[in-house]
Scaffold this active site. Structure first.
Site, PDB file in Angstrom:
ATOM      1  N   ASN A  18      23.404  -1.662  16.248  1.00 43.89           N
ATOM      2  CA  ASN A  18      24.621  -1.019  16.734  1.00 43.89           C
ATOM      3  C   ASN A  18      24.240   0.044  17.743  1.00 43.89           C
ATOM      4  O   ASN A  18      23.204   0.695  17.618  1.00 43.89           O
ATOM      5  CB  ASN A  18      25.387  -0.363  15.583  1.00 43.89           C
ATOM      6  CG  ASN A  18      26.744   0.133  16.051  1.00 43.89           C
ATOM      7  OD1 ASN A  18      27.623  -0.669  16.343  1.00 43.89           O
ATOM      8  ND2 ASN A  18      26.904   1.443  16.175  1.00 43.89           N
ATOM      9  N   ASP A  74      35.891  20.270  21.452  1.00 49.51           N
ATOM     10  CA  ASP A  74      36.039  18.812  21.475  1.00 49.51           C
ATOM     11  C   ASP A  74      37.134  18.335  22.428  1.00 49.51           C
ATOM     12  O   ASP A  74      37.835  19.132  23.038  1.00 49.51           O
ATOM     13  CB  ASP A  74      36.309  18.315  20.043  1.00 49.51           C
ATOM     14  CG  ASP A  74      35.410  17.148  19.696  1.00 49.51           C
ATOM     15  OD1 ASP A  74      35.312  16.218  20.526  1.00 49.51           O
ATOM     16  OD2 ASP A  74      34.796  17.168  18.609  1.00 49.51           O
ATOM     17  N   TYR A  90      27.342   9.128  19.748  1.00 47.82           N
ATOM     18  CA  TYR A  90      27.642  10.178  18.769  1.00 47.82           C
ATOM     19  C   TYR A  90      26.902  11.432  19.227  1.00 47.82           C
ATOM     20  O   TYR A  90      25.679  11.395  19.401  1.00 47.82           O
ATOM     21  CB  TYR A  90      27.154   9.800  17.370  1.00 47.82           C
ATOM     22  CG  TYR A  90      27.433   8.362  16.942  1.00 47.82           C
ATOM     23  CD1 TYR A  90      28.732   7.881  16.821  1.00 47.82           C
ATOM     24  CD2 TYR A  90      26.377   7.507  16.642  1.00 47.82           C
ATOM     25  CE1 TYR A  90      28.963   6.562  16.420  1.00 47.82           C
ATOM     26  CE2 TYR A  90      26.607   6.195  16.241  1.00 47.82           C
ATOM     27  CZ  TYR A  90      27.899   5.723  16.133  1.00 47.82           C
ATOM     28  OH  TYR A  90      28.128   4.419  15.742  1.00 47.82           O
ATOM     29  N   ARG A  91      27.614  12.526  19.405  1.00 43.03           N
ATOM     30  CA  ARG A  91      26.977  13.733  19.935  1.00 43.03           C
ATOM     31  C   ARG A  91      25.901  14.247  18.983  1.00 43.03           C
ATOM     32  O   ARG A  91      25.951  14.001  17.762  1.00 43.03           O
ATOM     33  CB  ARG A  91      28.032  14.812  20.170  1.00 43.03           C
ATOM     34  CG  ARG A  91      28.601  15.329  18.865  1.00 43.03           C
ATOM     35  CD  ARG A  91      29.270  16.681  19.060  1.00 43.03           C
ATOM     36  NE  ARG A  91      29.675  17.221  17.791  1.00 43.03           N
ATOM     37  CZ  ARG A  91      30.939  17.293  17.377  1.00 43.03           C
ATOM     38  NH1 ARG A  91      31.932  16.846  18.133  1.00 43.03           N
ATOM     39  NH2 ARG A  91      31.205  17.820  16.201  1.00 43.03           N
ATOM     40  N   GLU A 127      26.499  -3.985  20.809  1.00 44.32           N
ATOM     41  CA  GLU A 127      26.945  -3.453  22.091  1.00 44.32           C
ATOM     42  C   GLU A 127      26.053  -3.904  23.240  1.00 44.32           C
ATOM     43  O   GLU A 127      26.484  -3.918  24.391  1.00 44.32           O
ATOM     44  CB  GLU A 127      27.040  -1.930  22.039  1.00 44.32           C
ATOM     45  CG  GLU A 127      28.271  -1.389  21.308  1.00 44.32           C
ATOM     46  CD  GLU A 127      28.172  -1.405  19.789  1.00 44.32           C
ATOM     47  OE1 GLU A 127      27.142  -1.846  19.249  1.00 44.32           O
ATOM     48  OE2 GLU A 127      29.155  -0.976  19.134  1.00 44.32           O
ATOM     49  N   TRP A 184      27.703  10.948  13.607  1.00 43.31           N
ATOM     50  CA  TRP A 184      28.487   9.708  13.489  1.00 43.31           C
ATOM     51  C   TRP A 184      29.543   9.972  12.442  1.00 43.31           C
ATOM     52  O   TRP A 184      29.255  10.320  11.302  1.00 43.31           O
ATOM     53  CB  TRP A 184      27.624   8.495  13.179  1.00 43.31           C
ATOM     54  CG  TRP A 184      26.609   8.596  12.089  1.00 43.31           C
ATOM     55  CD1 TRP A 184      26.792   9.073  10.823  1.00 43.31           C
ATOM     56  CD2 TRP A 184      25.241   8.209  12.180  1.00 43.31           C
ATOM     57  NE1 TRP A 184      25.630   8.982  10.119  1.00 43.31           N
ATOM     58  CE2 TRP A 184      24.660   8.456  10.918  1.00 43.31           C
ATOM     59  CE3 TRP A 184      24.459   7.639  13.199  1.00 43.31           C
ATOM     60  CZ2 TRP A 184      23.322   8.172  10.655  1.00 43.31           C
ATOM     61  CZ3 TRP A 184      23.136   7.363  12.927  1.00 43.31           C
ATOM     62  CH2 TRP A 184      22.580   7.635  11.672  1.00 43.31           C
TER      63      TRP A 184
END
Ligand SMILES: Cc1cc2nc3c(=O)[nH]c(=O)nc-3n(C[C@H](O)[C@H](O)[C@H](O)COP(=O)(O)O)c2cc1C
Ligand SMILES: [Mn+2]
Length: 522
Positions: free
Chosen positions: A177, A322, A181-182, A273, A195
């Site tokens: 995968n 955010d 994700y920061r 992906e 995540w």
């Protein structure tokens, strides 16, 4: 022709006049955000601006020689350039081509299938012996702090890697995968791994725990029960030490744009992906093996972080300004421990900022909206069009038009959306009839509010909500609202007459158009 790497993409942006190089010294702490935020809001349409240029900062305070690329996807035009199309509908068209397959009837039909077959050949990634990301290999003496990682907003918990492609392998299926994700940089060797619990990286983490528990790791019963609650992200229970073990994680920063974009698309969980990137760029993604972990990363990456997360370690992550326009609060997430960093000789650090919209991610989200429309229609065929207004920050508002054929269908559509992958966390869904242009928020406001009897037409439900939702009764869990703003039918219990919409007759319109000059109103 696919961009081979970030550098080819940067040259293309440069040639198209879509890139500004900034030679003045800038601070990666706050200053780059303030500059980029202002540029993101440029454009003829004010708040809904077209988005200013991509920015390449070439003089970073504290990082001599370093370069930072930001706002690369920050307009509709650049999103199209990134995916090499004149319009994102071309991609939906290519997806539809796959979905419309009929058994070929004769030679001509088979001939027509050729482009599709050649496209299929491009889908799958291939492992190559080495690549530019291996120009410098640091197995010792490496530090995250060597890179010009931004602190975005004043109250952020520190510096955050904001545009990473995080790669994990499912211990059950073996599939990989890739998700963006920061990562909260704690120090030179450790970072938070944000995540969210509904995402695929978190599911791999839980699967790894489940596997270890099944294999009889220490105290497996507690472990198995606990991991459900802890769930790899956003856990609210106390830290514990039931399951000892690790999961490998690799992080690619600064790949070609299609690869970067693929790591944010809400793909079905078991679709790699890398395959999506191959489809988008129409050329296979080239992967190289990592040095210290059992994973592969895009060979063209500017920077690769190799490492692992401990299954029994969670640490406070955040706060972080955010894309909702608010700071998301601190929460417990796994910790990424770096074991090796590889990079190109003079790596370009590719990043983004999020904050009050519109920002760069708005255009990435809009691209997802367009590309996923045919896939949504596959399971919800009555859907005509979908709009996720930028200020709805993608999980707060979806406006959907449908071709209504039976009573109660608008509510069926809501339920289907709440059951569709990441759309599960949509807080408000407005369903309108097919004659409403969902892209025109003015028209939607007019029609929705005229057409509803609120008590009758609003549907509440409970379920998972986005981790960024700060208003829900509990983190990750709360209510959602659907508004059935379609015209109500007698078969739905509405027996009053429905008024006609006002429109001018064609003859009068025509006459006025012809005589328009006479009125001197131009
Ligand atoms: C700039 C940007 C930052 C993101 N940061 C996060 C994040 O920190 N955590 C997260 O769970 N999702 C984040 N996302 C959304 C995920 O990348 C997205 O949901 C993706 O589809 C997840 O992939 P997955 O389905 O393979 O888990 C971010 C998206 C963008 C565009
Ligand atoms: Mn995924």
């Amino acid at each position: 022709m696919a961009y081979n790497d970030l550098r080819e993409w940067i040259s293309a942006l440069d040639k198209a006049g879509e890139l500004k190089r900034i030679k003045a010294e800038v601070d990666p702490v706050l200053e780059i955000t303030e500059i980029t935020d202002r540029v993101s809001k440029w454009g003829p349409r004010g708040r809904h601006g077209a988005g200013g240029p991509a920015l390449l900062f070439e003089n970073i305070k504290g990082h001599p020689g370093a370069k930072v690329l930001i706002n690369q996807f920050g307009s509709k035009r650049r999103m199209e350039m990134a995916l090499e199309v004149d319009s994102l509908d071309e991609i939906s068209g290519r997806i539809k081509m796959f979905m419309d397959v009929k058994s070929p009837q004769g030679f001509l039909d088979k001939l027509k299938m050729l482009p599709m077959l050649s496209e299929l050949g491009n889908l799958f990634p291939k492992v190559v012996p080495t690549g530019p990301c291996k120009e410098v290999i640091r197995k010792a003496d490496f530090s995250l702090l060597d890179f010009p990682i931004l602190q975005c907003w004043p109250k952020d918990g520190g510096r955050f890697i904001t545009l990473p492609s995080v790669i994990t392998r499912d211990p059950k299926s073996g599939k990989r995968n890739v998700g963006t994700y920061r990562m909260h940089v704690y120090d030179g060797q450790n970072a938070g791994m944000h995540w969210q619990r509904q995402k695929q990286g978190a599911e791999h983490y839980r699967n790894r725990m489940r596997k270890l528990a099944a294999e009889g790791a220490a105290n497996p019963v507690t472990a198995a029960l606990d991991l459900m609650a802890r769930s790899g992200g956003g856990s609210r229970i106390a830290e514990g030490k039931q399951v000892a073990g690790r999961m490998d994680v690799a992080v690619a920063i600064g790949t070609d744009p299609a690869m970067m974009f693929s790591s944010i698309v809400p793909a079905p969980p078991d679709v790699e992906e890398f395959i999506i990137a191959g489809f988008l760029r129409q050329k296979p993604v080239e992967l190289v093996k990592c040095e210290t972990v059992d994973l592969e990363v895009p060979a063209n990456s500017e920077i690769v972080l190799e490492g692992y997360v401990e299954l029994d370690e969670l640490k406070m992550e955040g706060p972080f300004g955010d894309h909702t326009g608010f700071y998301t609060m601190e929460d417990l997430y796994p910790v990424f421990h770096v074991t090796c960093i590889t990079h190109r000789k003079d790596p370009i650090y590719s990043t983004t900022i999020v904050g009050k919209p519109p920002m760069e991610d708005a255009w990435m989200g809009k691209a997802v909206e367009r590309i996923f429309l045919p896939l949504m229609k596959l399971t919800i065929p009555e859907i005509v069009d979908v709009n996720l207004p930028i200020e709805g920050v993608f999980h707060n508002l979806m406006i959907v038009s449908i071709k209504k054929s039976y009573p109660g269908q608008a509510r069926k559509v809501m339920s289907a959306i709440w059951g569709l992958g990441q759309a599960m966390s949509t807080k408000c869904i407005l369903v309108v009839d097919e004659d409403v242009n969902v892209q025109d928020v003015g028209e939607v406001t007019l029609k929705v509010l005229n057409n509803i009897d609120p008590e009758r037409d609003i549907q509440f439900t409970l379920g998972p909500v986005d981790s960024l939702d700060h208003a829900s009764r509990l983190p990750d869990y709360g209510s959602k609202m659907g508004v059935d703003a379609t015209r109500k039918w007698p078969s739905e219990g509405f027996t009053r007459p429905w008024p006609e919409e006002i429109t001018m007759d064609a003859e009068t319109k025509d006459r006025v158009t012809k005589r328009w000059k006479e009125f001197g109103l131009d």
